[in-house]
Structure formats: structure tokens, C-alpha cells
Design an enzyme around this catalytic site. Sequence first.
Site, mmCIF file in Angstrom:
data_model
loop_
_atom_site.group_PDB
_atom_site.id
_atom_site.type_symbol
_atom_site.label_atom_id
_atom_site.label_comp_id
_atom_site.label_asym_id
_atom_site.label_seq_id
_atom_site.Cartn_x
_atom_site.Cartn_y
_atom_site.Cartn_z
ATOM 1 C CG ASP A 61 -31.646 28.222 24.705
ATOM 2 O OD1 ASP A 61 -31.146 27.320 25.424
ATOM 3 O OD2 ASP A 61 -32.417 29.084 25.158
ATOM 4 C CG ASN A 88 -18.014 22.890 24.931
ATOM 5 O OD1 ASN A 88 -17.144 22.495 25.699
ATOM 6 N ND2 ASN A 88 -18.324 24.192 24.807
ATOM 7 C CB SER A 142 -16.182 17.533 34.542
ATOM 8 O OG SER A 142 -15.322 17.873 35.614
ATOM 9 C CB ALA A 165 -26.223 21.843 40.941
ATOM 10 C CE1 TYR A 166 -20.193 21.659 35.333
ATOM 11 C CE2 TYR A 166 -18.476 20.837 36.792
ATOM 12 C CZ TYR A 166 -18.905 21.191 35.523
ATOM 13 O OH TYR A 166 -18.038 21.070 34.467
ATOM 14 C CE LYS A 170 -20.243 18.926 32.835
ATOM 15 N NZ LYS A 170 -20.529 19.138 31.393
ATOM 16 C CB VAL A 199 -10.000 24.414 31.164
ATOM 17 C CG1 VAL A 199 -9.750 25.551 30.178
ATOM 18 C CG2 VAL A 199 -9.489 23.100 30.602
ATOM 19 C CB THR A 201 -13.616 28.463 31.288
ATOM 20 O OG1 THR A 201 -14.300 27.704 32.303
ATOM 21 C CG2 THR A 201 -12.748 27.519 30.456
#
Length: 243
Positions: A61, A88, A142, A165-166, A170, A199, A201
Site C-alpha cells: 500500500d 505505476n 500522463s 486533482a488528477y 501528474k 488507455v 482501464t
Amino acid sequence: MSGRTTALVTGANKGIGYEIAAGLGALGWSVGVGARDDQRREAAVERLRAAGVDAFGVPLDVTDDASVDAAARLIEERAGRLDVLVNNAGIAGDMPQEPTRIDPAIIRTVVETNVIGVIRVTNAMLPLLRRSASPRIVNMSSSVGSLARQSGTDAGRTAGPVAVAYAPSKTFLNAVTLQYARELSGTNILINAGCPGYVATDLNGFHGVRTPEQGAAIAIRLATLPDDGPTGQFFEDAGVVPW
């Protein structure tokens, strides 16, 4: 100390991480499948072993100090060193993420995994990486972290939806990658950021246009750089990504 090249891939029980593990395993490497979910991790290890990969499970974790320290001890006991670390593991956080409406707790949670988690794991694994003849660190980033693409200054290209946020997590990860490269300059450790592309996912609800295997290609390339390869850079399959 094991003579076989040993890699650790975080978040390797599914998606891009699983395919990175599979690709590195196909090179004859021993691959640690880092994941926090016991059942999914062991299922991934079984699948990889069935495909001929020397895979082993690593309970991990990335947000927990004790878990990360235990993972480092496991790898030391098994291999004596670590040759390649692929950071990753990552999360997108709850959507939508308009900056004027988001709960700051979402940003905090995403950064804890996508940035602080990478620092936590990297620092725990560095003593093992320093024992390798050709250590490599790959941070899975990314193109949404590219400020040039977010602002449209990269030949008019933009990247992804508004996601406060995302996307900035990155960008933060890219900056962290540069700081490691600066500190490790003059050593044999090469560290780079890689973009897998869009991708399909569960992170994006499987709306991506590339397969996880295609997304894994950049990580495998950066994990196998020659000793005179680049460090402190940001790549995708087509070449360098602008910061």
C-alpha cells in the site's frame, strides 16, 4: 544476491501495471507484483506464472509507511537488490473535478497516492537500487500533467478534461521526477517519467482508446534503457512530451 534482474511494479494486479509486469517478465526478469489487495495480487501472480513469468507477490500500500518498509524487506530477502522500480500505482479521484467546486479532500487523497506514494516507495527502495549495476526508476505519469498541453501551447494540443486533482498530481509527479534526477545526477540511476497514452482501464471507466499492453510499452522501454540513456525526461511512445 540473485543474478537475475529484479523489478518491482506497483499497482501491478491489473491494467497497465499488470502488462508492465508481464512485459518485463517476458525478458526473463523476476518481477514483484506490488498491490494492496491480497486476492487480486495473488490472482495476478498466478496468471503471470502460468505465462512463464518469474513473478512474486509484494503486499504494498503506497500510502502506508509500514507496508512500504515491509515490501523493501521482502525484496531484500528474496533478491538482495532491486534493479528496476516502476511506480505505476495511481488513482484518479472522484469526478467531476472542477476547481471551483471540488472538495479539497479529494485533491489531498489523490496527491497522497500519486505523488507522496511515489516518494515513499522510491526512498524505501533506493538502498536496494544502489546495489544494482544498472538501476532504473520509471514514474508512470500522463500527458494531462503537461502544462504545455493543458494550456494548448503544444501546437494547439490540449489534454483531457478539467481535473484539478488528477491532472495537477501528474504535473507534481513530473516535477518530483526532475528533482530526483537532479539529486541523483552523477550516479548510475536513471529516472524518467512515462505517459502510457489514453488507455482503457477502470481508472477512466474503460473509455480509453489504447490497450493496457500498448500503454505498458513506454514503461518497458524506460526500464530497459542503456547505461548512457536519458534521465530526468518525460516520454511517450512518439518521443519526448513537453513539460
